[in-house]
Design an enzyme around this catalytic site. Sequence first.
Site, PDB file in Angstrom:
ATOM      1  N   GLU A  25     112.132  32.839  50.182  1.00 16.19           N
ATOM      2  CA  GLU A  25     112.002  32.107  51.437  1.00 16.19           C
ATOM      3  C   GLU A  25     110.806  31.175  51.377  1.00 16.19           C
ATOM      4  O   GLU A  25     109.726  31.551  50.927  1.00 16.19           O
ATOM      5  CB  GLU A  25     111.835  33.079  52.600  1.00 16.19           C
ATOM      6  CG  GLU A  25     111.716  32.373  53.968  1.00 16.19           C
ATOM      7  CD  GLU A  25     111.702  33.347  55.117  1.00 16.19           C
ATOM      8  OE1 GLU A  25     112.727  34.052  55.292  1.00 16.19           O
ATOM      9  OE2 GLU A  25     110.668  33.434  55.823  1.00 16.19           O
ATOM     10  N   THR A  56     112.584  28.165  56.502  1.00 10.32           N
ATOM     11  CA  THR A  56     112.403  28.606  57.882  1.00 10.32           C
ATOM     12  C   THR A  56     112.497  27.433  58.860  1.00 10.32           C
ATOM     13  O   THR A  56     112.480  26.262  58.470  1.00 10.32           O
ATOM     14  CB  THR A  56     111.055  29.318  58.065  1.00 10.32           C
ATOM     15  OG1 THR A  56     109.997  28.402  57.755  1.00 10.32           O
ATOM     16  CG2 THR A  56     110.957  30.522  57.154  1.00 10.32           C
ATOM     17  N   TYR A  57     112.550  27.813  60.134  1.00 11.45           N
ATOM     18  CA  TYR A  57     112.851  26.862  61.206  1.00 11.45           C
ATOM     19  C   TYR A  57     111.947  27.179  62.374  1.00 11.45           C
ATOM     20  O   TYR A  57     111.918  28.321  62.849  1.00 11.45           O
ATOM     21  CB  TYR A  57     114.313  27.064  61.584  1.00 11.45           C
ATOM     22  CG  TYR A  57     114.925  26.139  62.602  1.00 11.45           C
ATOM     23  CD1 TYR A  57     115.360  24.878  62.225  1.00 11.45           C
ATOM     24  CD2 TYR A  57     115.130  26.559  63.909  1.00 11.45           C
ATOM     25  CE1 TYR A  57     115.983  24.047  63.127  1.00 11.45           C
ATOM     26  CE2 TYR A  57     115.752  25.738  64.823  1.00 11.45           C
ATOM     27  CZ  TYR A  57     116.181  24.478  64.435  1.00 11.45           C
ATOM     28  OH  TYR A  57     116.806  23.665  65.327  1.00 11.45           O
ATOM     29  N   GLY A 116     115.259  34.172  67.235  1.00 12.12           N
ATOM     30  CA  GLY A 116     114.060  33.350  67.278  1.00 12.12           C
ATOM     31  C   GLY A 116     112.987  33.942  68.171  1.00 12.12           C
ATOM     32  O   GLY A 116     113.262  34.789  69.026  1.00 12.12           O
ATOM     33  N   ASP A 117     111.762  33.502  67.948  1.00  9.03           N
ATOM     34  CA  ASP A 117     110.619  33.965  68.735  1.00  9.03           C
ATOM     35  C   ASP A 117     110.441  33.094  69.972  1.00  9.03           C
ATOM     36  O   ASP A 117     110.891  31.940  70.002  1.00  9.03           O
ATOM     37  CB  ASP A 117     109.352  33.919  67.887  1.00  9.03           C
ATOM     38  CG  ASP A 117     109.428  34.850  66.691  1.00  9.03           C
ATOM     39  OD1 ASP A 117     110.015  35.939  66.837  1.00  9.03           O
ATOM     40  OD2 ASP A 117     108.906  34.483  65.615  1.00  9.03           O
ATOM     41  N   HIS A 159     112.491  46.277  66.084  1.00 10.54           N
ATOM     42  CA  HIS A 159     112.026  45.008  66.655  1.00 10.54           C
ATOM     43  C   HIS A 159     111.151  45.289  67.876  1.00 10.54           C
ATOM     44  O   HIS A 159     111.468  46.167  68.688  1.00 10.54           O
ATOM     45  CB  HIS A 159     113.229  44.155  67.061  1.00 10.54           C
ATOM     46  CG  HIS A 159     112.873  42.749  67.389  1.00 10.54           C
ATOM     47  ND1 HIS A 159     112.249  42.385  68.568  1.00 10.54           N
ATOM     48  CD2 HIS A 159     113.050  41.593  66.685  1.00 10.54           C
ATOM     49  CE1 HIS A 159     112.058  41.080  68.579  1.00 10.54           C
ATOM     50  NE2 HIS A 159     112.532  40.573  67.452  1.00 10.54           N
ATOM     51  N   ASN A 171     122.108  46.601  67.863  1.00 14.21           N
ATOM     52  CA  ASN A 171     122.049  45.147  67.818  1.00 14.21           C
ATOM     53  C   ASN A 171     122.355  44.628  66.417  1.00 14.21           C
ATOM     54  O   ASN A 171     123.070  43.627  66.249  1.00 14.21           O
ATOM     55  CB  ASN A 171     120.666  44.667  68.261  1.00 14.21           C
ATOM     56  CG  ASN A 171     120.563  43.161  68.296  1.00 14.21           C
ATOM     57  OD1 ASN A 171     121.339  42.485  68.954  1.00 14.21           O
ATOM     58  ND2 ASN A 171     119.591  42.611  67.570  1.00 14.21           N
ATOM     59  N   LYS A 175     125.579  42.209  65.070  1.00 17.95           N
ATOM     60  CA  LYS A 175     125.472  40.996  64.253  1.00 17.95           C
ATOM     61  C   LYS A 175     126.439  41.047  63.072  1.00 17.95           C
ATOM     62  O   LYS A 175     127.072  40.040  62.740  1.00 17.95           O
ATOM     63  CB  LYS A 175     124.024  40.806  63.792  1.00 17.95           C
ATOM     64  CG  LYS A 175     123.083  40.446  64.940  1.00 17.95           C
ATOM     65  CD  LYS A 175     121.699  40.029  64.480  1.00 17.95           C
ATOM     66  CE  LYS A 175     120.811  41.176  64.142  1.00 17.95           C
ATOM     67  NZ  LYS A 175     119.409  40.749  63.898  1.00 17.95           N
TER      68      LYS A 175
END
Length: 301
Positions: A25, A56-57, A116-117, A159, A171, A175
């Site tokens: 990454e 990453t984004y 996303g954060d 999480h 969760n 996915k």
Amino acid sequence: MREAQRALEAPLFSGLPGDIDVSFEFFPPKSEKMNGTLWRSVETLAPLGPRFASVTYGAGGSTRERTHQQVVRIQSEAGIPAAAHLTCVEATREQVDEVARHYWEEGIRHIVALRGDPPDGQSRYAPYPGGYANAAELIAGLKNVADFEISVAAYPETHPDSPDRQADLDNLKAKFDAGATRAITQFFFDPQCFFDFRDRAVAAGIEGEIVPGIMPVLSFAAVQRMSGLCGTAIPSWMEGLFDGLDDRPEARQLVSATIAAELCRRLYAGGVRQFHFYTLNRAELSYAICHMLGLRPRIES
């Protein structure tokens, strides 16, 4: 405990056949100097024949264009199958779908789909009006755009936003049920934590890959900050190993490589054959660990 026992009994990196698959990454650079660092890293790691490299984004699309440029360049110039991160943050479904269609048109077939954060200034995540509410919805939407290969995030230590680890596991299964191919874990430092999580995932009916995410520690202060954000436990012994090395970067790298390589060795002894490295755009640590695991260049550099 069988995995731990095998790890203790196995010779230190002795005769490993290199029968592992790796992925790396990177993050999009903010300057020309950082761009040079990134590309030296890509060129260093490309000969190891990674399965893919992800980019990453930033929250709210703050690095959207730079992410897109690097993803396309990695695939077209470095010859590494590239994966683009996409999140639900501060974008409508139509906007996310348009980005995904653009990637498909550019030949990108792999997406790392993340909730996303929260954007800067927000303490908790909230779905964007008209946007995908979570990663499972995002995955379903991406599958409607095109038949992407999709990687997702997993949290061996739960999480921070999940009420408990069962809800977190539910969760993750959602996915996979939506179409995910594999889960890449958040970084961790205790191999038994990963083994326990993998066992619980299998027991929950998750059949896809669970790939450990490995992050060599470039700075102990930085890893403390990141661990606080993502809920990763730092072993009590780790701080002492980095104490006094703030002004000795080369010694710090040796310590970091030793810690990460030992973690990988124990994971390997427990049957792990896929590894994902959070490179932080620095190649040498990840390259050294792959080398100790027996992986050698597969293509000409």
